[in-house]
Design a protein around this motif. Sequence first.
Motif, PDB file in Angstrom:
ATOM      1  N   LEU A  16       0.840  -1.079  -0.011  1.00 17.50           N
ATOM      2  CA  LEU A  16       0.052  -0.005  -0.002  1.00 17.50           C
ATOM      3  C   LEU A  16       0.918   1.251   0.188  1.00 17.50           C
ATOM      4  N   ASN A  17       2.034   1.130   0.504  1.00 14.32           N
ATOM      5  CA  ASN A  17       2.755   2.388   0.653  1.00 14.32           C
ATOM      6  C   ASN A  17       4.360   1.857   0.370  1.00 14.32           C
ATOM      7  N   PRO A  18       4.607   1.436  -0.837  1.00 10.52           N
ATOM      8  CA  PRO A  18       5.808   1.019  -1.469  1.00 10.52           C
ATOM      9  C   PRO A  18       6.983   1.499  -0.692  1.00 10.52           C
ATOM     10  N   GLY A  76       1.706   5.811   6.948  1.00  4.01           N
ATOM     11  CA  GLY A  76       1.401   6.968   6.177  1.00  4.01           C
ATOM     12  C   GLY A  76       0.449   6.372   4.898  1.00  4.01           C
ATOM     13  N   ALA A  77       0.297   5.035   4.813  1.00  3.97           N
ATOM     14  CA  ALA A  77      -0.358   4.608   3.575  1.00  3.97           C
ATOM     15  C   ALA A  77      -2.031   5.039   3.542  1.00  3.97           C
ATOM     16  N   THR A  78      -2.581   5.443   2.500  1.00  2.00           N
ATOM     17  CA  THR A  78      -3.826   5.583   2.360  1.00  2.00           C
ATOM     18  C   THR A  78      -4.559   4.375   2.169  1.00  2.00           C
ATOM     19  N   VAL A  79      -5.754   4.022   2.911  1.00  2.00           N
ATOM     20  CA  VAL A  79      -6.381   2.759   2.790  1.00  2.00           C
ATOM     21  C   VAL A  79      -8.045   3.228   2.577  1.00  2.00           C
ATOM     22  N   PRO A  80      -8.347   2.258   1.434  1.00  2.00           N
ATOM     23  CA  PRO A  80      -9.814   2.287   1.518  1.00  2.00           C
ATOM     24  C   PRO A  80     -10.833   2.054   2.513  1.00  2.00           C
ATOM     25  N   ALA A  81     -11.977   2.170   2.692  1.00  3.04           N
ATOM     26  CA  ALA A  81     -12.821   1.581   3.488  1.00  3.04           C
ATOM     27  C   ALA A  81     -13.592   0.457   3.104  1.00  3.04           C
ATOM     28  N   PHE A  82     -13.709  -0.514   3.878  1.00  2.00           N
ATOM     29  CA  PHE A  82     -14.491  -1.765   3.432  1.00  2.00           C
ATOM     30  C   PHE A  82     -15.837  -1.720   3.899  1.00  2.00           C
ATOM     31  N   ASN A  83     -16.951  -1.947   3.060  1.00  2.00           N
ATOM     32  CA  ASN A  83     -18.066  -2.144   3.565  1.00  2.00           C
ATOM     33  C   ASN A  83     -18.354  -3.565   4.129  1.00  2.00           C
ATOM     34  N   PHE A 113      -8.747  -4.391  -0.061  1.00  2.00           N
ATOM     35  CA  PHE A 113      -8.884  -3.707   1.284  1.00  2.00           C
ATOM     36  C   PHE A 113      -8.017  -4.208   2.365  1.00  2.00           C
ATOM     37  N   THR A 114      -7.377  -5.226   2.128  1.00  2.00           N
ATOM     38  CA  THR A 114      -6.726  -6.157   3.305  1.00  2.00           C
ATOM     39  C   THR A 114      -5.375  -5.222   3.653  1.00  2.00           C
ATOM     40  N   LEU A 115      -5.420  -5.248   4.998  1.00  2.00           N
ATOM     41  CA  LEU A 115      -4.226  -4.431   5.584  1.00  2.00           C
ATOM     42  C   LEU A 115      -3.125  -5.446   6.207  1.00  2.00           C
ATOM     43  N   ALA A 116      -3.749  -6.476   6.782  1.00  2.00           N
ATOM     44  CA  ALA A 116      -3.074  -7.571   7.528  1.00  2.00           C
ATOM     45  C   ALA A 116      -4.087  -8.766   7.639  1.00  2.00           C
ATOM     46  N   ALA A 117      -3.242  -9.862   7.981  1.00  2.00           N
ATOM     47  CA  ALA A 117      -4.139 -10.973   8.229  1.00  2.00           C
ATOM     48  C   ALA A 117      -3.565 -12.042   9.255  1.00  2.00           C
ATOM     49  N   LEU A 118      -4.005 -12.937   9.814  1.00  2.00           N
ATOM     50  CA  LEU A 118      -3.641 -13.886  10.743  1.00  2.00           C
ATOM     51  C   LEU A 118      -3.425 -15.207   9.985  1.00  2.00           C
ATOM     52  N   SER A 171     -10.403  -1.993   7.283  1.00  2.00           N
ATOM     53  CA  SER A 171     -10.653  -0.626   7.758  1.00  2.00           C
ATOM     54  C   SER A 171     -12.045  -0.246   7.460  1.00  2.00           C
ATOM     55  N   PRO A 172     -13.044   0.009   8.379  1.00  2.00           N
ATOM     56  CA  PRO A 172     -14.227   0.416   8.141  1.00  2.00           C
ATOM     57  C   PRO A 172     -14.413   1.941   7.666  1.00  2.00           C
ATOM     58  N   ILE A 173     -13.187   2.600   7.818  1.00  2.27           N
ATOM     59  CA  ILE A 173     -13.212   3.954   7.446  1.00  2.27           C
ATOM     60  C   ILE A 173     -12.129   4.178   6.327  1.00  2.27           C
ATOM     61  N   PRO A 174     -12.069   4.920   5.409  1.00  2.00           N
ATOM     62  CA  PRO A 174     -11.029   5.410   4.716  1.00  2.00           C
ATOM     63  C   PRO A 174     -10.098   6.296   5.495  1.00  2.00           C
ATOM     64  N   GLY A 175      -8.847   6.350   5.022  1.00  6.65           N
ATOM     65  CA  GLY A 175      -7.958   7.325   5.859  1.00  6.65           C
ATOM     66  C   GLY A 175      -6.533   6.903   5.492  1.00  6.65           C
ATOM     67  N   VAL A 176      -5.831   7.195   6.452  1.00  4.30           N
ATOM     68  CA  VAL A 176      -4.274   7.046   6.332  1.00  4.30           C
ATOM     69  C   VAL A 176      -3.891   6.481   7.599  1.00  4.30           C
ATOM     70  N   VAL A 177      -2.869   5.159   7.565  1.00  2.00           N
ATOM     71  CA  VAL A 177      -2.526   4.523   8.661  1.00  2.00           C
ATOM     72  C   VAL A 177      -1.495   5.465   9.470  1.00  2.00           C
ATOM     73  N   THR A 178      -1.821   5.630  10.541  1.00  2.00           N
ATOM     74  CA  THR A 178      -0.965   6.459  11.665  1.00  2.00           C
ATOM     75  C   THR A 178      -0.476   5.831  12.683  1.00  2.00           C
ATOM     76  N   GLY A 179      -0.546   4.332  12.786  1.00  2.00           N
ATOM     77  CA  GLY A 179       0.095   3.376  13.589  1.00  2.00           C
ATOM     78  C   GLY A 179       0.277   1.997  13.362  1.00  2.00           C
ATOM     79  N   VAL A 180       1.226   1.506  13.664  1.00  2.00           N
ATOM     80  CA  VAL A 180       1.421   0.073  13.577  1.00  2.00           C
ATOM     81  C   VAL A 180       1.958  -0.502  14.616  1.00  2.00           C
ATOM     82  N   TYR A 181       1.115  -1.381  15.339  1.00  2.53           N
ATOM     83  CA  TYR A 181       1.801  -1.703  16.677  1.00  2.53           C
ATOM     84  C   TYR A 181       1.846  -3.251  16.556  1.00  2.53           C
TER      85      TYR A 181
END
Length: 612
Positions: free
Chosen positions: A63-65, A71-78, A218-223, A493-503
């Motif tokens: 998403l943010n090569p 800082g990656a921009t992510v779409p919202a998933f319905n 829409f996938t950001l991470a997975a188990l 993510s249920p909302i669009p936006g920018v990733v501001t934290g990775v824990y």
Amino acid sequence: MNLAESLKASVIPGNLPVLAPAAADSSQPGLPAKAVSLQVRPFMASHLCFDTDGVLGFLNLTLNPNRGLLGATVPAFNFDLFHAILGSRPTVPASGNITFTTNPAADTTIVMNGTQWTFVSSLTTGNQLLIGPTLDLTLASAVTTLQASNDENTKKFTYASTVTVLILTAATGGSRGNALTISTTVSGASASGSTLSGGDSSRLLYDFLKIQADVAPFTLAALRAEPRKATLEKAISLRQNAYLTKYAKQDTIISFARQYYFNPPDFGLKGPANPDSKTARLSSLNNINEGRWQVLNDAYANAGRAAEAEGVVDAVISTLSSDTSGFGYAANSQTDETLIVTPTGSSNTLGALQPNAPPKPWDTPQGPGPYSAAAPSSAASLWGASTWAAIGQTSGTSASGEVGSSYQTNSNASQAHVDQQVQTYSQAFRHPFYDELAKYQRAQISLIDQRFAALQASQNIPDLATIFGNERVSIDADVYQLQIAYLNTILMSPIPGVVTGVYKNLGDPVRAGEPVLRVEYSDVVLIEAIVIFRGPIVVNQTTVTITTALFGSSAGKPTSISGYVVAARSHDGDDTWHLIVECLNQDGSSPPNPIVPSGYRFDPDDTSVTIV
């Protein structure tokens, strides 16, 4: 619009505001307010987490090569839409395609289940597809047009395209889509077949691979979720087996059940009795057993063996009569013949002489004996007349012969008759009457159980179609539960936006509810303000304009941001207001940039506030 676009685009209008910048009412001049404190916070912020424990197996770094997820921009998933799609239990749809080699020429066509679409250089009216400068643009435009069409035949497909292929999928899953026809007159283009193919009513569409593919954008991470994948795949396969062995043929099964297991009078229903039904046959068998016992009871009574004492026996008498008969026959015949040829000179031209075939045996006599065979006719030479003639015509030879024959027959017959009676005594007494009575009662008990079981089993036959339908819904609900369980191992993510934290990092253990990522939506911001203002403030009507020199800079044009008051609280006895102002945080550039950063604190000394 494809599924990915639907899942993304339907979120913003439904859940988040789309605001125009607030404008001051020209009829009312703005009044200044003294800023005490002002801070920007995002309109929405979500700490994304899984609702199940596991080990983090995937982070979408694409998403943010070269920068990771921050800082990656992510779409919202319905989620609601996708859950509804899964809950509708779609089956595998039929599909096909039309492959192009060149950009279509004007007036060539494609036909969707009988509806013709014509490629044209400029649009006028009717079912027309605009030819673009390149094939890929032509197909992309065709997808948009076909997808938006209200034509009944065209709506039976969904559309997508690659650079050279128009991809066609039945809008409804299952085997019915296999009947949808496709064709084209475009030069060099070819359809995958005259109809779509591959539609399967027995198999649910969303196995783990299909879920994975549809949520990939829409996938950001997975188990790590291999056991859940296997469980879901197994459930879908078992559902397919159940469909093929039962539900696909339910009309035949219901018809058979009504014919052999349903008798309307058993339920107090109107309609003729069904003599072929199991309950009717069991009733008939009961009558037969009653009749059998009645005949036996009368016979025992007539023989005086039904009473308690007279019917007791301790002996069994067995009588055997046999007749035997037999016959035999033997016959033997023999024929001997000798031929002697003697050369008398040196010029013998007689060739090798061969006898005729030996005689066939006499036929075996038929029927019971004794059998008297007639004597055979007088012996005759087995050498043919031609043989003797040859010898006589050959000079320098002489010949002599001898013939003899014999025969013998033997026959016999026998008959015998034997009568035998055996009487066996036992130390145990028996009572044939009561034995038969006990057998009768056991048969009746068994018939009662069978009739009751058959009646119970036939209770559901009038509603068998509904029961089958409910069974399928129950099976599909189990599959749906497994689909959701697998979907819950994928972080979106249920909302669009920018990733501001990775824990969390790859390989880290994750507990249910533990934050993994933070996403902020800052296209709209909320400004928390404490101001001193003498005058009324009305929620959703009062506008606030904030002008400042960002970060205390004195150079350049001051920055302004405006919005509506969405919450207000005043202090008793003074003019201090606690306000929340909702502002569109985008400037007029393309693409738009944020006006103020999230979390920014305004310097009250460099900030002016105007309230209208």
